[in-house]
Design a protein around this motif. Structure first.
Motif, PDB file in Angstrom:
ATOM      1  N   VAL A 428      32.378  49.554 -23.349  1.00 52.81           N
ATOM      2  CA  VAL A 428      33.821  49.593 -22.414  1.00 52.81           C
ATOM      3  C   VAL A 428      34.861  50.395 -23.194  1.00 52.81           C
ATOM      4  O   VAL A 428      35.616  50.912 -22.712  1.00 52.81           O
ATOM      5  N   ARG A 429      34.853  50.265 -24.528  1.00 51.20           N
ATOM      6  CA  ARG A 429      35.850  50.862 -25.370  1.00 51.20           C
ATOM      7  C   ARG A 429      35.686  52.249 -25.205  1.00 51.20           C
ATOM      8  O   ARG A 429      36.631  53.253 -24.962  1.00 51.20           O
ATOM      9  N   ALA A 430      34.411  52.929 -25.240  1.00 50.14           N
ATOM     10  CA  ALA A 430      33.959  54.383 -25.211  1.00 50.14           C
ATOM     11  C   ALA A 430      34.779  54.672 -23.956  1.00 50.14           C
ATOM     12  O   ALA A 430      35.049  55.975 -23.965  1.00 50.14           O
ATOM     13  N   PRO A 460      29.122  37.616 -20.566  1.00 48.46           N
ATOM     14  CA  PRO A 460      29.486  39.366 -20.686  1.00 48.46           C
ATOM     15  C   PRO A 460      30.973  39.403 -20.313  1.00 48.46           C
ATOM     16  O   PRO A 460      31.802  40.293 -20.975  1.00 48.46           O
ATOM     17  N   ALA A 461      31.713  38.623 -19.474  1.00 45.43           N
ATOM     18  CA  ALA A 461      33.002  39.031 -19.317  1.00 45.43           C
ATOM     19  C   ALA A 461      34.087  38.723 -20.583  1.00 45.43           C
ATOM     20  O   ALA A 461      34.762  39.407 -20.729  1.00 45.43           O
ATOM     21  N   THR A 462      33.633  37.797 -21.310  1.00 45.80           N
ATOM     22  CA  THR A 462      34.247  37.700 -22.663  1.00 45.80           C
ATOM     23  C   THR A 462      34.040  38.752 -23.433  1.00 45.80           C
ATOM     24  O   THR A 462      35.045  39.121 -24.209  1.00 45.80           O
ATOM     25  N   VAL A 463      32.838  38.993 -23.607  1.00 50.12           N
ATOM     26  CA  VAL A 463      32.425  40.273 -24.646  1.00 50.12           C
ATOM     27  C   VAL A 463      33.273  41.540 -23.928  1.00 50.12           C
ATOM     28  O   VAL A 463      33.793  42.292 -24.877  1.00 50.12           O
ATOM     29  N   ILE A 466      36.725  42.016 -19.500  1.00 52.44           N
ATOM     30  CA  ILE A 466      37.092  42.296 -17.927  1.00 52.44           C
ATOM     31  C   ILE A 466      35.892  41.590 -17.107  1.00 52.44           C
ATOM     32  O   ILE A 466      34.722  41.482 -17.523  1.00 52.44           O
ATOM     33  N   ASP A 467      36.194  41.290 -15.739  1.00 55.07           N
ATOM     34  CA  ASP A 467      35.330  40.729 -15.126  1.00 55.07           C
ATOM     35  C   ASP A 467      34.196  41.951 -14.506  1.00 55.07           C
ATOM     36  O   ASP A 467      34.700  43.069 -14.430  1.00 55.07           O
ATOM     37  N   ARG A 468      33.052  41.451 -14.038  1.00 58.46           N
ATOM     38  CA  ARG A 468      32.126  42.365 -13.535  1.00 58.46           C
ATOM     39  C   ARG A 468      32.575  43.337 -12.339  1.00 58.46           C
ATOM     40  O   ARG A 468      32.653  44.348 -12.269  1.00 58.46           O
ATOM     41  N   VAL A 469      33.618  42.555 -11.444  1.00 55.38           N
ATOM     42  CA  VAL A 469      33.884  43.410 -10.131  1.00 55.38           C
ATOM     43  C   VAL A 469      35.061  44.395 -10.541  1.00 55.38           C
ATOM     44  O   VAL A 469      35.028  45.570 -10.205  1.00 55.38           O
TER      45      VAL A 469
END
Ligand SMILES: Nc1ncnc2c1ncn2[C@@H]1O[C@H](COP(=O)(O)OP(=O)(O)O)[C@@H](O)[C@H]1O
Ligand SMILES: [Mg+2]
Length: 1013
Positions: A428-430, A460-463, A466-469
């Protein structure tokens, strides 16, 4: 290289504050530099000859692309080193960068950044980079030493970065020819591939050579490099070299150069057979003792390479294992951190690995590199699974602690060490890092990987933060920005189906509608937007409701269903007002304006003005810019030039204030400023605006602005006109609008110079460019070109008639008729494009009809009068040009009074505008037709700004006299005569005596002085 780029930068940034924790590293690095010797160059005579020729052509200003293909170890790098050598000996600048062994890990422009790194050291080059970064803020984030320009808004795109890089290369090549070497393209990231494609397609000028290498044995059927190569080999200026294995004699020469003396024939034979002529394999076999009866050699190359590594001490082997996991290049600090060994051990290992020719060191970047990628691959392939995971994990730990810029690598190491949580967060950062340098394809790939990891990670959303949608919608936006509309649509569709609540679903459907529309799936786009409306409840009124109803209205406008669109706009407006959202209200008002523009442009303008005020109040820059631009455009289209000019000025100022000078909006408003001033005759201001465009860096963005102002330079016969035209012609093919503008100005310039063939071919190019635009609303663009084409054909018909050349006359008539049909057809279509009221459409049509009568040899004063009136909304230069033809037609018809009046009016305008060629043309007409322009003889005596003496020289020149003959005739020295010739060529804007003679004839300057009155 992989670890090298980011970490050298991170390291140098922290060097100033923290002491480098490896006191002996510098000594190791420096001490080892240059230790790897290279034996003499063998064979490749044909290839070198072809490379020399390519350099030769590039040196003459014709850009070259060189592709070097071949198996690993066959000698691609060595050949490119030879190319670099030869280039340097010719005084060329060589810049090189390579892709990494680990493949495309999603770091955009990796080799390019590597290649350009050294530019920032030279102040003049740094200025060039900074100039380019000005028009492409993304570039500033990529290159060291440039302050990245801060820019708001998202209408900056990757094209600008590619274009700015092209401009940097071309700009550099003005100092000395440039060779850009990009190695191992089979591992390149998408952004780098895009750059190569862009350069190959758009480099038309500049002393630039792009040389790339790739492994042909790596290119499986679906390799992403294949389509690019397929395109490249079709281009004319591409030199493709496929390197063959060495012959037996070449292997012998190569081995003997390494061994430093002759070798037994059977040893050479054995090595040649085993290596199949691959020089790298041959070298390794020799080093491993092939041919020595006591040595039993393993079967494969990988095993041969490992056998060599096995022969080293444990510290050396350990260093190599650690380095292999980093990739091909690893910075000292990272290697030391992961190895976790005492410094003395590390040093011993490094020295040995370098001494054995497995690693090389680079003091400049403080890093180590494998001598050959195959060595890295062999060592990496030999690691035990557990060891591999452990080392990747160690890299991940170190990288996670480093500040910024390394998320793509971090994600790679996390994945390889099965750290899915780390990989998700890093991906996500990349993606954010790739977005920051405007590399949407790279961003998309990181986001897709994050989505793939989603199910396999707890919380996953915490990691991801952001949420999946939302993550899916972000991926859709990246796909759309990368030009993959179908992918964007399928991602947005997925987000819509899996949304957590109706509001999120409504937003997702709204986005889906936009991507479907961009993918050309208009009906589905409407359905998606209708779904969005269904999902957003009408009560209580909300911003969401306002937004989705506004979106469906816009989709309906695009589908040309204006009445339905208007109904939804009303609802959207009500919702926005009820929800108290000024920004949404402004957006809807703009959409309403677009609807009204068709039937009631004045009302549309009012709506755009209201939208702009509303958006400004709400602080919504994007909506404000859109409203402002539309307001200006509709004003221009209605012929209200004062209001349009003011709006364009406001827009340009707003863009500048928000760092959007070179965004699409910034460019459009600047073009608008120039366009309006060209029409109103405020030409000094045009030239002032043009002078502010950097000349050194000709990016597409700058070119689009220059092209708009070029009309003034041409009409004033400025010496800069042909220069700028040549620069812009170098960008041919990059943008059809630009090509069209350039073609029309070129045609006008050639027309004034009497070169009708050049004018005609420019018109042909302009029409082709207008066709290439293709977009419905732009069909009218061709009419402008066609109108100018008619003038050229009319001139040609006139000459043919005078010369009694029936064939040319027939041809000009046929060509003219086709052009006229085109102008008429476009005018008929105007209402469908919402341009029923457009004054420019009317003007073009009227002038084309008038030119058509001139072409037929019966130039009709009534038609010319109509054209004058059609342009009288404020297009002063067009009015004057039509008055010139009107005067001519009236003079032929014997109406001397009216002719004189028209000629005087035109002459006064031309004089005021300093439109020298038109001025001269009118003076010539006055002489021929004995019309009194009502100006003193002093003014008349210097047509085209020539002195009386120059005029005399010109007249002799037209008669074909040499400088010596002219000198004799005028009782001056030959030297003085030649000075006069030089000056008058410059004033006429021509390059040769022949052109000058043609121009003089055209301007009516050639008559003996006695006939002047
Ligand atoms: N024409 C040549 N003359 C001498 N040595 C060569 C030649 N071509 C390749 N080599 C040697 O072979 C080895 C592999 O070549 P390299 O250019 O690195 O291969 P590639 O880049 O194709 O993988 C290197 O040690 C190189 O010096
Ligand atoms: Mg190589």
């Amino acid at each position: 290289m992989l670890a090298g780029f980011c970490h050298t930068r991170a390291a140098s940034a922290s060097d100033a504050s923290a002491p480098f924790p490896f006191p002996r590293a510098a000594a190791i690095l420096a001490g080892m530099a240059g230790e790897s010797r290279q034996a003499g160059f063998v064979g490749r005579a044909v290839e070198l000859r072809r490379l020399d020729l390519a350099l030769e052509r590039a040196g003459q200003g014709s850009p070259q692309v060189v592709l070097v293909a071949g198996d690993a170890g066959v000698g691609k790098t060595r050949l490119l080193l030879a190319l670099a050598d030869r280039a340097r000996r010719r005084g060329m600048r060589v810049l090189s960068g390579g892709c990494v062994e680990l493949g495309d890990i999603g770091l955009p422009y990796l080799p390019v950044v590597d290649a350009l790194r050294e530019l920032a050291d030279d102040p003049e080059e740094a200025r060039l980079l900074a100039g380019a970064a000005l028009t492409a803020p993304g570039l500033g984030r990529l290159l060291p030493g440039i302050e990245p320009a801060e820019a708001a808004g998202d209408d900056l795109d990757q094209l600008q970065v590619l274009d700015a890089l092209r401009a940097v290369l071309v700009g550099l090549s003005e100092r000395s020819p440039v060779v850009l070497v990009l190695e191992d393209l089979h591992w390149a990231d998408r952004a780098t591939r895009d750059l190569v494609a862009f350069l190959a397609r758009t480099l038309r000028s500049g002393r630039v050579t792009l040389a790339v290498s790739y492994r042909s044995d790596e290119l499986h059927r679906r390799h992403p490099l294949r389509p690019l190569l397929a395109e490249l080999v079709r281009l004319a200026a591409v030199e493709r070299l496929e390197l063959a294995p060495f012959t037996r004699a070449e292997v012998a020469e190569h081995l003997e150069a390494i061994a430093g003396g002759p070798l037994p024939a059977d040893q050479v034979e054995a090595i040649h057979a085993r290596s199949e002529g691959n020089p790298f394999y041959a070298e390794q076999l020799l080093a491993a003792g092939a041919g020595d009866a006591h040595v039993e050699l393993p079967a494969t190359l990988a095993e041969v390479l490992l056998a060599r590594v096995q022969g080293l001490s444990e510290p050396a082997r350990q260093v190599l294992r650690v380095a292999a996991v980093a990739g091909r290049r690893v910075p000292h600090r990272l290697l030391a951190g992961v190895a976790g060994r005492p410094e003395a051990d590390l040093e011993q290992g490094l020295r040995e690995a370098v001494g054995a020719g497995v690693l090389t060191s680079d003091a400049a970047t403080g890093s180590y590199t494998f001598r050959h990628a195959l060595l890295q691959e062999a060592v990496y392939g030999d690691l035990l699974p557990g060891e591999r995971v452990r080392l990747h994990a160690a890299y991940a730990r170190l990288l996670a602690a480093e500040p910024g810029g390394a998320a793509a690598e971090l994600a790679h190491h996390c994945l390889a060490s099965h750290d899915l949580v780390g990989a998700l967060a890093a991906s996500v950062r990349a993606a954010s890092e790739a977005e920051a340098v405007l590399a949407p394809a790279e961003a998309l790939r990181h986001l897709q990987r994050a989505l793939a990891l989603w199910e396999r990670v707890a919380e996953p959303a915490t990691v991801a933060g952001i949420d999946r949608v939302e993550l899916t919608l972000r991926a859709a936006a990246a796909a759309s920005a990368a030009g993959e509309q179908q992918r964007a649509a399928s991602l947005a569709g997925d987000a819509a189906r899996t949304a957590g609540d109706p509001a999120q679903a409504a937003r997702a459907y709204e986005r889906l509608g936009r991507y479907l529309f961009d993918a050309g799936r208009i009906e589905e786009a409407l359905d998606a937007r209708a779904k969005a409306v269904e999902l957003a409840p009408a009560q209580p009124p909300s911003r969401l409701r306002a937004r989705v109803t506004a979106a469906i209205a816009q989709a309906l406008v695009n589908a040309r269903r204006r009445d339905d669109a208007r109904r939804w706009c009303d609802e959207a407006l009500a919702a926005a007002r009820a929800a108290g959202s000024a920004a949404d209200e402004a957006d809807v008002l703009s959409t309403l304006g677009m609807i009204e523009q068709y039937d009631d442009p004045a009302n549309a303008r009012t709506l755009f003005a209201a939208a702009r005020a509303e958006a400004a109040g709400a602080g919504d820059l994007e909506v404000e810019l859109r409203a402002l631009y539309n307001h200006a455009e509709v004003g221009r289209s209605m012929g209200d030039l004062a209001s349009a000019g003011a709006s364009f000025d406001d827009g340009a100022e707003l863009a500048e204030r928000n760092g959007l000078d070179w965004s699409r909006f910034g460019i459009f408003t600047r073009r608008g400023q120039l366009a309006v001033r060209y029409l109103t005759g405020d030409w000094d201001e045009c030239e002032r605006l043009l002078a502010a465009v950097p000349e050194l860096v000709t990016t597409l963005a700058a070119a689009q602005v220059v092209a708009q102002g070029l009309g003034v330079l041409v009409a004033r016969a400025r010496p800069a006109a042909p220069v700028r035209l040549r620069q812009l012609a170098g960008l041919a093919g990059a943008d059809p609008f630009l090509d069209r503008d350039v073609a029309v100005w070129e045609a006008e310039l050639a027309g004034w110079q009497g070169d009708l063939d050049r004018a005609r071919s420019a018109i042909r190019r302009g029409l082709a460019a207008a066709d290439a635009v293709g977009h419905f609303d732009q069909v009218l663009e061709g009419a402008w070109v066609a109108m100018n084409g008619l003038s050229v054909e009319a001139d040609r018909a006139g000459q043919a008639r005078a010369a009694g050349d029936a064939a040319t006359l027939a041809d000009a008539t046929a060509a003219g008729r086709a052009l006229l049909e085109r102008v008429r057809a476009d005018a008929e279509r105007a209402p469908r494009a919402g341009l029923a009221h457009d004054v420019h459409v009317r003007g073009r049509r009227a002038k084309a009809e008038a030119e058509w009568t001139r072409l037929q040899g019966r130039s009709d004063p009534a038609r010319w009068q109509a054209a004058v009136e059609a342009f009288s909304y404020g297009n002063v230069y067009a009015v004057a040009r039509c008055q010139w033809r009107l005067a001519e037609a009236l003079a032929v018809a014997g109406d001397r009074d009216q002719a004189t009046a028209a000629a005087r009016a035109a002459h006064a305008t031309a004089t005021r505008l300093e439109a020298a060629p038109l001025q001269s043309a009118l003076e010539a007409l006055a002489r021929r037709g004995r019309l009194d322009l009502g100006v003193g003889r002093a003014a008349q005596r210097t047509p085209a700004g020539l002195t009386p003496r120059e005029l005399e020289v010109l007249r002799l020149l037209v008669e074909g006299r040499s400088n010596r003959q002219i000198a004799e005739q005028l009782f001056i020295s030959a030297k003085t005569a030649s000075v006069h010739v030089t000056n008058l060529l410059a004033k006429l804007g021509v390059h040769s005596r022949l052109e000058a003679a043609a121009m003089a004839r055209r301007l009516g300057l050639e008559q003996p002085a006695g006939l002047e009155r």
